[in-house]
Design a protein around this motif. Structure first.
Motif, mmCIF file in Angstrom:
data_model
loop_
_atom_site.group_PDB
_atom_site.id
_atom_site.type_symbol
_atom_site.label_atom_id
_atom_site.label_comp_id
_atom_site.label_asym_id
_atom_site.label_seq_id
_atom_site.Cartn_x
_atom_site.Cartn_y
_atom_site.Cartn_z
ATOM 1 N N TRP A 1 0.841 -1.191 0.000
ATOM 2 C CA TRP A 1 0.000 0.000 0.000
ATOM 3 C C TRP A 1 0.875 1.239 0.000
ATOM 4 C CZ3 TRP A 1 -4.709 1.903 -0.688
ATOM 5 C CH2 TRP A 1 -4.992 3.157 -0.172
ATOM 6 N N PRO A 2 0.610 2.260 -0.740
ATOM 7 C CA PRO A 2 -0.490 2.457 -1.673
ATOM 8 C C PRO A 2 -0.137 2.088 -3.111
ATOM 9 C CG PRO A 2 0.571 4.547 -1.348
ATOM 10 C CD PRO A 2 1.317 3.525 -0.510
ATOM 11 N N SER A 3 0.965 1.400 -3.325
ATOM 12 C CA SER A 3 1.386 1.020 -4.683
ATOM 13 C C SER A 3 0.926 -0.391 -5.021
ATOM 14 C CB SER A 3 2.908 1.122 -4.799
ATOM 15 O OG SER A 3 3.346 2.429 -4.531
ATOM 16 N N TYR A 4 -0.370 -0.592 -4.980
ATOM 17 C CA TYR A 4 -0.898 -1.927 -5.262
ATOM 18 C C TYR A 4 -1.414 -2.001 -6.691
ATOM 19 C CZ TYR A 4 -5.346 0.370 -4.446
ATOM 20 O OH TYR A 4 -6.407 1.218 -4.513
ATOM 21 N N THR A 5 -1.639 -3.218 -7.158
ATOM 22 C CA THR A 5 -2.199 -3.449 -8.486
ATOM 23 C C THR A 5 -3.354 -4.430 -8.352
ATOM 24 O OG1 THR A 5 -0.692 -5.280 -8.921
ATOM 25 C CG2 THR A 5 0.030 -3.099 -9.621
ATOM 26 N N TRP A 6 -4.159 -4.527 -9.387
ATOM 27 C CA TRP A 6 -5.272 -5.468 -9.383
ATOM 28 C C TRP A 6 -5.480 -5.999 -10.786
ATOM 29 C CZ3 TRP A 6 -5.814 -0.239 -8.792
ATOM 30 C CH2 TRP A 6 -6.493 0.425 -9.777
ATOM 31 N N ASN A 7 -6.214 -7.095 -10.854
ATOM 32 C CA ASN A 7 -6.532 -7.722 -12.134
ATOM 33 C C ASN A 7 -7.901 -7.221 -12.562
ATOM 34 O OD1 ASN A 7 -7.325 -9.397 -14.219
ATOM 35 N ND2 ASN A 7 -6.349 -11.202 -13.344
ATOM 36 N N ARG B 1 -17.177 -7.856 -10.890
ATOM 37 C CA ARG B 1 -17.668 -7.723 -9.513
ATOM 38 C C ARG B 1 -18.145 -6.304 -9.250
ATOM 39 N NH1 ARG B 1 -13.222 -11.329 -6.145
ATOM 40 N NH2 ARG B 1 -13.695 -13.276 -7.223
ATOM 41 N N LEU B 2 -17.416 -5.333 -9.754
ATOM 42 C CA LEU B 2 -17.806 -3.941 -9.577
ATOM 43 C C LEU B 2 -19.123 -3.654 -10.298
ATOM 44 C CD1 LEU B 2 -17.179 -1.162 -8.465
ATOM 45 C CD2 LEU B 2 -15.761 -0.748 -10.484
ATOM 46 N N ARG B 3 -19.277 -4.189 -11.524
ATOM 47 C CA ARG B 3 -20.539 -4.017 -12.253
ATOM 48 C C ARG B 3 -21.695 -4.629 -11.476
ATOM 49 N NH1 ARG B 3 -17.232 -4.956 -16.756
ATOM 50 N NH2 ARG B 3 -17.680 -7.184 -16.739
ATOM 51 N N ASP B 4 -21.472 -5.801 -10.900
ATOM 52 C CA ASP B 4 -22.520 -6.470 -10.131
ATOM 53 C C ASP B 4 -22.920 -5.642 -8.902
ATOM 54 O OD1 ASP B 4 -24.256 -8.752 -9.624
ATOM 55 O OD2 ASP B 4 -22.868 -9.271 -7.994
ATOM 56 N N VAL B 5 -21.940 -5.102 -8.218
ATOM 57 C CA VAL B 5 -22.217 -4.273 -7.040
ATOM 58 C C VAL B 5 -22.976 -3.017 -7.438
ATOM 59 C CG1 VAL B 5 -21.128 -2.811 -5.281
ATOM 60 C CG2 VAL B 5 -20.311 -5.135 -5.650
#
Length: 60
Positions: free
Chosen positions: A9-15, A22-26
């Motif tokens: 943190w705060p230099s993280y990455t994601w797929n 998941r974001l669309r579903d939320v």
């Protein structure tokens, strides 16, 4: 563990391929929830107004 507790943190990455669906579903579910809450409030207000108007008609 909170995101800020991650070692990178705060230099993280994601797929994005995993996160995006998941974001669309939320977002969809939150929109449905907000819509239902709004409709419920309108229905409650409408019922209250109907009751008040009915009471006014009976007292005259």
């Amino acid at each position: 563990m909170w995101i800020w507790q991650q070692p990178n943190w705060p230099s993280y990455t994601w797929n994005e391929a995993i996160v995006a669906p998941r974001l669309r579903d939320v977002r969809l579910k939150s929109g449905v929830l907000i819509g239902k809450a709004t409709a419920s409030q309108r229905q409650d207000v409408q019922q209250a107004l109907d009751t008040l108007l009915q009471s006014q008609g009976e007292s005259t």
